[in-house]
Write an enzyme that holds these catalytic residues in place. Structure first.
Site, PDB file in Angstrom:
ATOM      1  N   TRP A 182       0.827  -1.210   0.000  1.00  0.00           N
ATOM      2  CA  TRP A 182       0.000   0.000   0.000  1.00  0.00           C
ATOM      3  C   TRP A 182       0.859   1.257   0.000  1.00  0.00           C
ATOM      4  CZ3 TRP A 182      -4.249  -1.472  -1.810  1.00  0.00           C
ATOM      5  CH2 TRP A 182      -4.771  -2.733  -1.469  1.00  0.00           C
ATOM      6  N   ASP A 198      -1.397   7.041   6.400  1.00  0.00           N
ATOM      7  CA  ASP A 198      -2.481   6.135   6.049  1.00  0.00           C
ATOM      8  C   ASP A 198      -2.695   5.237   7.263  1.00  0.00           C
ATOM      9  OD1 ASP A 198      -4.118   4.079   5.176  1.00  0.00           O
ATOM     10  OD2 ASP A 198      -2.923   3.579   3.412  1.00  0.00           O
ATOM     11  N   LYS A 205     -12.184  -1.590   8.110  1.00  0.00           N
ATOM     12  CA  LYS A 205     -11.387  -2.467   8.962  1.00  0.00           C
ATOM     13  C   LYS A 205     -11.667  -2.229  10.444  1.00  0.00           C
ATOM     14  CE  LYS A 205      -7.824  -2.484   5.387  1.00  0.00           C
ATOM     15  NZ  LYS A 205      -8.059  -3.818   4.847  1.00  0.00           N
TER      16      LYS A 205
END
Length: 398
Positions: free
Chosen positions: A142, A209, A233
């Site tokens: 990511w 992030d 999540k």
């Protein structure tokens, strides 16, 4: 919770319709009952270790499901109501305020709810902040994707990387260039099971992030210029993205920014410039309420440490398994492990063994293989205990 007859999948009301069983026992995570001299297998309890979309608290799912039918007695489903009603505006306002309260977000920051997932933020961050150069810490897939998007807007400096070790650790002791417009980190790496659980001191605007570890620990928000993440999540169902942004860092780049990609658009309109993802925001509000009622972010951190200590302890003890991340970089959210080298041929057998006992979503990402137990805030300790027992039982067979 409602029980079902196996095979027929017939729901039985918990209070009124469940028959009086003469005998009940539990074996291999299935409940067996003898009723009128016939054996009935009731639905097996399952534990959701999926990396995302992932587990949510039961009361959050129940409240959200109820709102889909009748939103707080309004007589309409939340899914068909106008987002311009005062009733939904109250939802948005409360969600933003509770977000700020739980993370102790100081004045001068806006909390935004937008669409597009964290993947769109990979583009929006440099679009809004990158004038000449940005710095990135490369800790996995990511982070690499975020870097790729940033290169469309200017120079990108990779300050450190653990790629050569297949991202088994979070790099430390790196130098952040003082002339960078911002420094970007991915705090939790779901694929590799590593996590940066500290708020770094940065000479430039710090961007993070936090898709997969937001609300799992207290965060010193004032050290950051911008924090973002997908909600699916630790916060909500899929469909909404959160952004915490320091207002004063916006509007500094010379380029024109398309309306929908400009953070100022959403900040100035309270995330209501266009139709927001109303149901995921309502679901997020319910999760925020659950976190507060459960003791807040510090309690979430205590639970996360308890779960992780239990599972990592078993991974380190059990002869059949070994962890993949270096111990000082181990994630509390995504616990990754593989079979020990001498037992590699048992991988498929253990996956089937665990799945048969109700462990859902523990197969590791294809980049690392093995297994991954995602232990987000809503995972009860009971779930980790069940997985540990499963690992112990499998060890006893071998």
């Amino acid at each position: 919770m409602p029980l079902r007859y196996a095979g027929r999948q017939k729901k039985m009301d918990e209070a009124a319709e469940i028959p009086r069983f003469l005998f009940v026992c539990k074996k291999k995570n299935r409940i067996f009952a003898l009723y009128n001299h016939q054996s009935i297998i009731l639905l097996m309890k399952k534990y959701n270790f999926g990396a995302g979309p992932s587990i949510l608290p039961a009361e959050v799912m129940e409240a959200t499901a109820k709102a889909c039918v009748d939103f707080e007695g309004f007589g309409l489903s939340l899914m068909e109501m106008s987002h311009r009603t005062k009733e939904f505006q109250a939802v948005m306002d409360e969600a933003q305020e509770l977000f700020k309260e739980l993370l102790d977000i100081p004045e001068g920051y806006s909390v935004l709810f937008v669409g597009g997932g964290a993947s769109l933020e990979f583009c929006m961050v440099p679009f809004n902040l990158l004038e000449k150069k940005a710095a990135y810490l490369n800790t996995g897939v990511w982070a690499k994707k975020a870097m790729k998007e940033a290169k469309l807007f200017g120079e990108v400096v990779e300050v450190a990387s653990s790629a050569d070790s297949n991202y088994t650790f979070v790099p430390r002791n790196f130098e952040i260039p003082a002339d960078a417009d911002y420094f970007h980190v991915t705090t939790n790496n779901t694929i590799y099971g590593t996590e940066l659980r500290e708020d770094l001191d940065s000479p430039v605007t710090l961007v993070a992030d936090m898709s997969s570890d937001i609300f799992s620990r207290p965060v010193d928000v004032k050290k950051y210029g911008l924090i973002y993440g997908g909600a699916q999540k630790n916060l909500s169902m899929a469909g909404v993205t959160f952004v915490i942004v320091k207002d004063e860092i916006l509007g500094k780049v010379s380029r024109q920014i398309p309306t929908m990609l400009d953070y100022r658009t959403h900040s100035s309109k309270g995330s209501m410039f266009n139709t927001p993802p109303v149901l995921p925001i309502y679901c997020a509000l319910q999760t925020l309420k659950w976190i507060k009622k459960s003791g807040g972010v510090k309690e979430m951190e205590r639970r996360a440490i308890e779960r992780a200590d239990l599972l990592y302890g078993e991974i380190d003890r059990n002869k059949l398994f070994r962890g993949t991340a270096e111990k000082d970089s181990r994630s509390l959210m995504n616990i990754c492990f593989v079979m020990a080298d001498e037992y590699k041929d048992l991988e498929k057998e253990f996956l089937a063994f665990a799945t048969e006992r109700g462990m859902v979503g523990i197969k590791g990402h294809r980049d690392v293989g093995g297994f991954r137990a995602s232990c987000y805030n809503a995972m009860p300790l009971e779930g980790v205990q069940a997985l540990v027992k499963c690992m112990q039982d499998f060890e006893a067979l071998h």
